[in-house]
Design a protein around this motif. Structure first.
Motif, short mmCIF file in Angstrom:
data_model
loop_
_atom_site.label_atom_id
_atom_site.label_comp_id
_atom_site.label_asym_id
_atom_site.label_seq_id
_atom_site.Cartn_x
_atom_site.Cartn_y
_atom_site.Cartn_z
N LEU A 1 0.82 -1.04 -0.18
CA LEU A 1 -0.06 -0.11 0.03
C LEU A 1 1.14 1.42 -0.20
N LEU A 2 2.08 1.29 0.63
CA LEU A 2 3.08 2.32 0.64
C LEU A 2 3.55 2.52 -0.64
N ILE A 3 3.70 1.72 -1.23
CA ILE A 3 4.41 1.71 -2.66
C ILE A 3 3.21 2.30 -3.74
N ILE A 4 2.21 1.53 -3.25
CA ILE A 4 1.02 2.10 -4.31
C ILE A 4 0.70 3.78 -4.35
N TYR A 5 0.75 3.92 -2.93
CA TYR A 5 0.51 5.59 -2.35
C TYR A 5 1.44 6.21 -2.94
N THR A 6 2.74 5.94 -2.63
CA THR A 6 3.83 6.87 -3.17
C THR A 6 3.95 7.03 -4.57
N LEU A 7 3.74 5.93 -5.43
CA LEU A 7 3.63 6.19 -6.94
C LEU A 7 2.46 7.27 -7.41
N SER A 8 1.41 6.99 -6.66
CA SER A 8 0.03 7.58 -7.23
C SER A 8 0.23 8.98 -6.50
N ALA A 9 0.40 9.35 -5.22
CA ALA A 9 0.29 10.42 -4.70
C ALA A 9 1.77 11.30 -5.21
N GLY A 10 2.66 10.57 -5.09
CA GLY A 10 4.16 11.46 -5.23
C GLY A 10 4.43 11.58 -6.86
N PHE A 11 4.08 10.78 -7.49
CA PHE A 11 4.39 10.77 -8.84
C PHE A 11 3.47 10.44 -9.87
N GLY A 12 2.37 10.57 -9.42
CA GLY A 12 1.15 10.69 -10.46
C GLY A 12 0.76 9.50 -11.27
N VAL A 13 1.49 8.10 -10.92
CA VAL A 13 1.45 6.85 -11.68
C VAL A 13 0.96 5.92 -10.91
N LEU A 14 0.41 4.72 -11.32
CA LEU A 14 -0.05 3.71 -10.74
C LEU A 14 0.65 2.27 -11.21
N PRO A 15 0.75 1.40 -10.30
CA PRO A 15 1.33 0.28 -10.85
C PRO A 15 0.51 -0.52 -12.11
N ALA A 16 1.41 -1.32 -13.11
CA ALA A 16 0.60 -1.57 -14.15
C ALA A 16 -0.29 -2.80 -13.44
#
Length: 319
Positions: free
Chosen positions: A151-166
């Motif tokens: 969940l931290l990885i997904i949150y960091t990617l979405s909130a910090g970099f504006g992307v989501l895991p494939a």
């Protein structure tokens, strides 16, 4: 060869025991396959229609009759028909297993590439500040649940970099390698993080024991370089506990990482078993658990054979 034959001879007995346990356990879960499959529409069935469906799926017979029929089919390579997918159970399992196998291999690769060097580094700097840092990092890795890290990885990617895991439809490695790696690298890191922490601690402990042995002191007294003493003389013997840990962890990973597969929307073996239990898909649950148990036994056998390869003093099959 005698040892190998003895181990292989035990396989059927273990699988029969596992099959009996899972056969009884899944049928003790409240509910039935027809209601789970049809949902609220099951209430619209007439008694004759329900009886016909029960007869079609073979769940109208006593338990021992159902198990005997299933075991007879198993001896012919037939694990039954999935009520959820309407297909042979073995076909459904083999369709999902490549993803789980690739995820397990990637996770183990990450764990070993990170954990073994970190453990050796910490052992050669025992009680120094760098050793303490590695031990703290390993403790954090072991104490952090996989779902929290995911969940931290997904949150960091979405909130910090504006992307989501494939996510979405899984792309097999042989069809689209880049997309496949993009879908599995983050789940592999998630699973490999805690695994790497365990490998680090085991490697450090084993190296500390080995570095104090006589043959290591002898190698040093003969003028061998520090690199040669550590990586050529000490490490092979220190790898035996690492192999044990890796075999156990890899066996669990082949069973499917249910939570991680659920978070990253991966159609792996873990989610398949979970969905089968929720749908009361008896044949699919039995087939999946039996398949996982067989993989676990194969992995354990390979680990035992690896012991003899790593340490010539170990002779399998000797009393």
């Amino acid at each position: 060869m005698t040892y190998l034959l003895r181990r292989l001879a035990v396989f059927p007995l273990v699988l029969i025991g596992v099959s009996i346990v899972v056969f009884v356990a899944i049928r003790m879960v409240p509910g039935d396959a027809i209601t789970a499959m049809l949902g609220t529409e099951a209430g619209l069935l007439t008694p004759q229609q329900r009886a016909a469906l029960a007869a079609y799926f073979g769940i109208d017979q006593p338990w021992f009759v159902q198990y005997g029929r299933w075991l007879l089919g198993l001896l012919h390579g037939d694990l039954g028909i999935s009520t959820t997918y309407g297909r042979p159970v073995l076909d459904v399992i083999l369709e999902r297993f490549p993803l789980t196998l690739e995820l397990a291999l990637l996770s183990m690769l990450i764990a070993l590439v990170v954990g073994v060097p970190a453990g050796v580094f910490a052992a050669t700097r025992n009680e120094k500040l760098s050793d303490l840092g590695v031990r703290v990092a390993a403790m954090i890795g072991q104490s952090t649940p996989n779902f929290v890290l995911a969940l931290l990885i997904i949150y960091t990617l979405s909130a910090g970099f504006g992307v989501l895991p494939a996510m979405g439809e899984f792309a097999p490695l042989w069809q689209d390698p880049l997309r496949n790696l993009g879908q599995l690298i983050l789940p592999a890191i998630t699973l490999g993080f805690a695994f790497a922490a365990s490998v680090t601690r085991i490697s450090r402990s084993a190296m500390l024991d080995v570095l104090s042995d006589d043959y290591v002191r002898t190698a040093r007294s003969k003028g061998a370089s520090a690199r040669s003493v550590i990586w050529r003389h000490a490490l092979p013997n220190a790898l035996i506990p690492v192999v044990t840990l890796s075999g156990i962890e890899f066996g669990y990973l082949l069973g499917g990482a249910v939570i991680v597969e659920q978070i990253y929307a991966l159609p792996g073996l873990g989610r398949l078993v979970l969905d089968a239990i929720l749908q009361r898909d008896y044949a699919l649950v039995q087939g999946c658990v039996l398949f996982i148990a067989f993989n676990f036994m194969i992995v354990n056998l390979l680990v035992d054979l690896a012991y003899a390869a790593l340490d010539p003093r170990i002779r399998l099959g000797e009393n």
